[in-house]
Design a protein around this motif. Sequence first.
Motif, short mmCIF file in Angstrom:
data_model
loop_
_atom_site.label_atom_id
_atom_site.label_comp_id
_atom_site.label_asym_id
_atom_site.label_seq_id
_atom_site.Cartn_x
_atom_site.Cartn_y
_atom_site.Cartn_z
N ILE A 152 0.91 -1.27 0.05
CA ILE A 152 -0.09 0.06 -0.20
C ILE A 152 1.03 1.17 -0.12
CG2 ILE A 152 -1.82 1.36 1.14
CD1 ILE A 152 -2.73 -1.60 0.21
N GLN A 153 0.75 2.18 -1.08
CA GLN A 153 1.51 3.29 -0.98
C GLN A 153 0.67 4.49 -0.92
OE1 GLN A 153 3.54 3.12 -4.76
NE2 GLN A 153 3.97 1.02 -4.51
N SER A 154 1.23 5.56 -0.71
CA SER A 154 0.41 6.94 -0.60
C SER A 154 -0.20 7.36 -1.73
CB SER A 154 1.02 8.01 -0.02
OG SER A 154 2.08 8.30 -0.77
N ALA A 155 -1.26 7.95 -1.97
CA ALA A 155 -1.79 8.56 -2.99
C ALA A 155 -1.16 9.31 -3.79
CB ALA A 155 -3.16 9.36 -2.43
N SER A 156 -0.02 9.80 -3.15
CA SER A 156 0.74 10.80 -3.92
C SER A 156 1.64 10.28 -4.98
CB SER A 156 1.61 11.56 -3.11
OG SER A 156 2.69 10.49 -2.51
N VAL A 157 1.73 8.74 -5.07
CA VAL A 157 2.37 8.16 -6.17
C VAL A 157 1.79 7.59 -7.09
CG1 VAL A 157 4.42 7.96 -4.67
CG2 VAL A 157 2.79 6.11 -4.90
N VAL A 158 0.30 7.73 -7.08
CA VAL A 158 -0.62 7.41 -8.08
C VAL A 158 -0.32 7.99 -9.53
CG1 VAL A 158 -3.13 7.43 -8.88
CG2 VAL A 158 -2.58 7.02 -6.55
N ASN A 159 0.06 7.04 -10.54
CA ASN A 159 0.39 7.48 -11.72
C ASN A 159 -1.17 7.41 -12.56
OD1 ASN A 159 2.98 7.27 -11.18
ND2 ASN A 159 3.08 5.08 -11.42
N THR A 160 -0.83 7.86 -13.99
CA THR A 160 -2.13 7.70 -14.77
C THR A 160 -2.73 6.46 -14.81
OG1 THR A 160 -0.56 9.02 -16.45
CG2 THR A 160 -2.73 7.89 -17.14
N LEU A 161 -4.22 6.40 -14.52
CA LEU A 161 -4.96 5.26 -14.11
C LEU A 161 -4.95 4.29 -15.80
CD1 LEU A 161 -7.59 6.80 -12.29
CD2 LEU A 161 -5.63 5.64 -11.46
N LYS A 162 -4.81 3.23 -15.32
CA LYS A 162 -4.95 2.37 -16.60
C LYS A 162 -6.35 1.59 -16.85
CE LYS A 162 -0.04 0.63 -16.46
NZ LYS A 162 0.15 1.38 -15.33
N ASP A 163 -6.80 1.71 -17.81
CA ASP A 163 -8.21 1.27 -18.02
C ASP A 163 -8.37 -0.18 -17.45
OD1 ASP A 163 -8.93 2.61 -21.31
OD2 ASP A 163 -8.54 3.47 -19.30
N GLY A 164 -9.56 -0.64 -16.76
CA GLY A 164 -9.83 -1.85 -16.29
C GLY A 164 -10.76 -1.96 -15.09
N ILE A 165 -11.07 -2.82 -14.41
CA ILE A 165 -11.80 -3.09 -13.24
C ILE A 165 -11.02 -3.42 -12.06
CG2 ILE A 165 -13.84 -4.16 -12.18
CD1 ILE A 165 -14.86 -4.46 -15.05
N TYR A 166 -10.73 -2.56 -10.96
CA TYR A 166 -10.07 -2.77 -9.91
C TYR A 166 -10.87 -3.13 -8.65
CZ TYR A 166 -7.16 -1.01 -13.40
OH TYR A 166 -6.28 -0.78 -14.69
N ASN A 187 -10.55 5.18 -20.42
CA ASN A 187 -9.95 6.06 -20.93
C ASN A 187 -9.11 6.85 -19.85
OD1 ASN A 187 -10.87 5.58 -23.60
ND2 ASN A 187 -12.72 6.74 -23.20
N SER A 188 -8.92 6.20 -18.97
CA SER A 188 -7.83 6.88 -17.92
C SER A 188 -8.60 7.56 -16.85
CB SER A 188 -6.83 7.65 -18.24
OG SER A 188 -6.01 6.90 -19.17
N GLU A 189 -10.00 7.49 -16.69
CA GLU A 189 -10.94 8.34 -16.19
C GLU A 189 -11.74 7.17 -15.12
OE1 GLU A 189 -11.48 12.59 -18.13
OE2 GLU A 189 -13.10 11.28 -17.53
N ILE A 190 -12.07 7.71 -13.74
CA ILE A 190 -12.95 6.74 -13.11
C ILE A 190 -14.33 7.03 -13.70
CG2 ILE A 190 -13.73 6.20 -10.80
CD1 ILE A 190 -11.25 7.53 -9.73
N THR A 191 -14.94 5.95 -14.05
CA THR A 191 -16.51 5.82 -14.58
C THR A 191 -17.20 5.40 -13.62
OG1 THR A 191 -15.94 4.24 -16.22
CG2 THR A 191 -15.49 6.03 -16.95
N SER A 192 -16.81 4.35 -12.73
CA SER A 192 -17.68 3.72 -12.03
C SER A 192 -17.03 3.49 -10.75
CB SER A 192 -18.34 2.41 -12.91
OG SER A 192 -18.95 1.59 -11.68
N VAL A 193 -17.76 3.40 -9.65
CA VAL A 193 -17.33 3.37 -8.30
C VAL A 193 -18.80 2.44 -7.46
CG1 VAL A 193 -16.33 3.85 -6.18
CG2 VAL A 193 -15.75 5.29 -8.12
N VAL A 194 -18.20 1.32 -7.15
CA VAL A 194 -19.13 0.51 -6.35
C VAL A 194 -18.57 0.24 -4.96
CG1 VAL A 194 -20.74 -1.38 -6.24
CG2 VAL A 194 -20.33 -0.33 -8.50
N TRP A 195 -19.48 0.63 -3.93
CA TRP A 195 -19.00 0.26 -2.67
C TRP A 195 -20.12 -0.51 -1.84
CZ3 TRP A 195 -19.62 3.48 2.36
CH2 TRP A 195 -19.01 2.94 3.49
N ASP A 196 -19.91 -1.81 -1.51
CA ASP A 196 -20.72 -2.73 -0.90
C ASP A 196 -20.00 -3.16 0.35
OD1 ASP A 196 -23.39 -4.39 -2.50
OD2 ASP A 196 -23.13 -3.83 -0.52
N GLN A 197 -20.93 -3.90 1.19
CA GLN A 197 -20.52 -4.52 2.30
C GLN A 197 -21.04 -5.88 2.37
OE1 GLN A 197 -21.16 -1.80 5.65
NE2 GLN A 197 -19.01 -1.26 5.59
#
Lengths: 325, 321
Positions: A152-166, A187-197
Motif C-alpha cells: 500500500i502506497q500513499s496516494a501521492s505516487v498514483v500514476n495515470t490510471l490504466k483502463d480496467g476494473i479494480y 480512458n484513464s478516468e474513473i467511470t464507476s465506483v461501487v461500494w458494498d459490504q
Amino acid sequence: MKDNRIKGIIALAIVTIISFGIIYGTKSLVKVDDSNNEQGNNVEPTEGILVVDESYEGVDSAWEIKDDAGNVTGYAVKASARGFVGPVVLQVDFDLDGKTIQNLTVVSSNETEGYGSKMEDEDYLKQFPGTVAPVHFEGESASNTNKDDLVIQSASVVNTLKDGIYIAEADDFIGGYKSIVTIKVENSEITSVVWDQMDELGQYKSYLSSTGKYVMTEDGLTWKEQADKLAANVIENQSTSDININDEGETDSVTGVSISVNEFTDLVEKALLKASGPTEEESNNETSATGSSQIDAISGATHSSDAIKTAINRAYTFINDYLNK
Amino acid sequence: MINNIEKTPNISPHLKTNKTSKNIMVDVIIALIPVFIGSIYFFGTRSILIVFSAVFTCVLSEYIWQKASKKQITINDYSAVVTGLLIAFNMPVQTSIWTIVIASIFSIIVTKQFFGGIGGNFANPALVGRAIIMLLWPAQVAKYVTTYHASVDAVSSATILSLLKNGNDFSQFTKWDMFIGNIPGAIGETSVILLVIGFLYLSYRKIVNPVVTGVYLLTVVLITFVFGPQGLFTGDYLTHLLSGGLMIAACYMITDYASFAPRIRVTLAVIAGILTAGIRLWGIYPEGACFAILITNCLAGLVDRIIKPHIYGMKLKRDKV
C-alpha cells in the motif's frame, strides 16, 4: 361425473403422449455435435488422458486435444477453485506450449446471479483466448498473484490510471461486515465506483438496504443511497480529495451521508493504486513476469474472480509440470 | 282433504354438487402429471426426489399439526399433495432437499394451518414457501441448469429472464425451446405445452375459469410489449410469455380464488398481471410472478370489499344523475 373424468384423463393421456412425441422428435431432429458444444470441447474423451497426481490441488482431469487426424493440438485441463457460493469448475484449453489459452469454458458454477454468474457471459469469456498463463488481475505483480500481499502506497505516487476494473477488499469484518470497493477506469478516468459490504452469511448490505432489511433511520437516506452518493463524489472529483473526514470517521462534504466513510476512502485509494499500475521498483522485480497475462476481474464479485484466476493457474501449474517432466 | 303423506321440510343444502375439495385436488394432481413427467425428462430423475420430498413433507406436516392440535385429519383431501407438487415444480433441480423441506413445512403450517386450514389461507401456500426460500437462502433457488443433462455434473446456466434482464444474449434458446421446455428453469415451469395440456384438462372439468388465466396472460403480454427496452411497443412479449414461471402461475395459481365472484377474480388477474410485468421490467428480480400473486393475495380482501358482486337474478340498476 366419473365418466366425465375418465374421458378427460384419456384425452389428457393422448395429448400428453403426442406432446412428448413432438418434444422428443424435436430433439432428435436437431443436429447435435457430439464432439463439441458451443463453447468448446468440454466433453472428456476416453483416449489421451493425462494422469493427474493428487498433489495438484483443484485439478480434476486433463487430456490431450486432438484434431480429426489424431494429431495432438493442445491440452485440456479441468480445474476448480472455491468461489463465493461453491466450487467453480473450469475447462482450460491450452496450446501445445502449455501456456497460451485457446479457450476457457465454465463447466459448472453456482455463483450469485448478477455478480459471479457473469463469468459465463460471452463478453467476459472472450478475453481469454490468446492470453498466456499464469494470469493475474490488473495491478497485481505477475510474480505474486496474491492480492493480500499488495504494497500500500500513499496516494501521492498514483500514476495515470490504466483502463480496467479494480477491486479492493477490507482484510477483516468490522461490525459484522467486510467492505468491498470496485472501480472501473475507462480512458484513464474513473467511470464507476461501487461500494458494498458483505456480512458473514454472504449477504450484501446494498441488497439488504434496498429491500428494507437493513434500516438505519426511518427518515434519511438508506445505506445504499449514501454509498451511491459517496461513489458519485469520487467519480465527479476523480479522487477522494473532496471527502473530508473528521475524528469520528464521518464527513460533511457529501450531503445526506452520515455513515462512517474512512474505510470507503481507504479502499478507493487502494483500488486507485492498483489502477495506477506497479511502481518502478515492482517493475524491476518482475523478472518472472514474462509471458504472464492480466485479466479483468468481475465487477463486484471478488471471490468469483479469484476462483477463476486460481482455477486457471492451477490448470497451468499442472500442464506446465507435465510438459517439463 | 288431508294428505296422508307426512310432510317434513328438508334441511339445506337443496342444491348439491359433486365438486368436493377432494375431487378438485385429484383433478389438479391428474392435470400436473404431464408436467411431472416432463420434469423427469428434462431435468433427470432427481426431479422425482424433489417432488417426493415436497409432497411427503407437506402431507406429514399437515398430519402432525392436525394431530397435535387435535383437529380433524384432512390429509385425504389431497390439498397438501397439491401444495407439495407446486412447491417442487417451482424449484430448480439442483435445490437442496433441506431447502424444500423447510419451504414445505412453512407453507403448510404457517400459511395454511395457522389460518384454519384449507380455504382459510391468506395466500398461496406454495408461493409463500418459495418466497421464504428466495429471501432467506437465495442461492438455493438460483441453481438453474440446462436440460437434457445425462451426467451428475449438470451445466449451470442463467434463466432466460435473467439473461433478458441483464441484456445478455439468449439466442441459443429458440421460442420453440421455450414452448416445449428445453430451457433452464424450475423443474415444473419450463414446459409451456405440458402446463397448458393440464390446464385444458382442468378447464374441461370446470375446475378453473380460463377467462381469469387469459386475462392475466393478456395483461402481462400487453405491458411487456408496450414498455420495451428500445421504446414503446418494442417489447419481447413472446419471451416473457413463454419463459419463467408465468405459465405455471397462470394455469395453477392465479385460478386460486374460487370463493370470489367472477368480476373480482378478473380484477385480481389484472392486478397480478400488472405486478408481474412490472417486477419483470422494472424490479430487481428477473421473475415477477411469485411476488405478484402473493401481493394480489393480500389485496384480495380489499378488492372484494370494493367491487360488489353481481347478485344472481337481479339486473344492475344504474342511479339516475
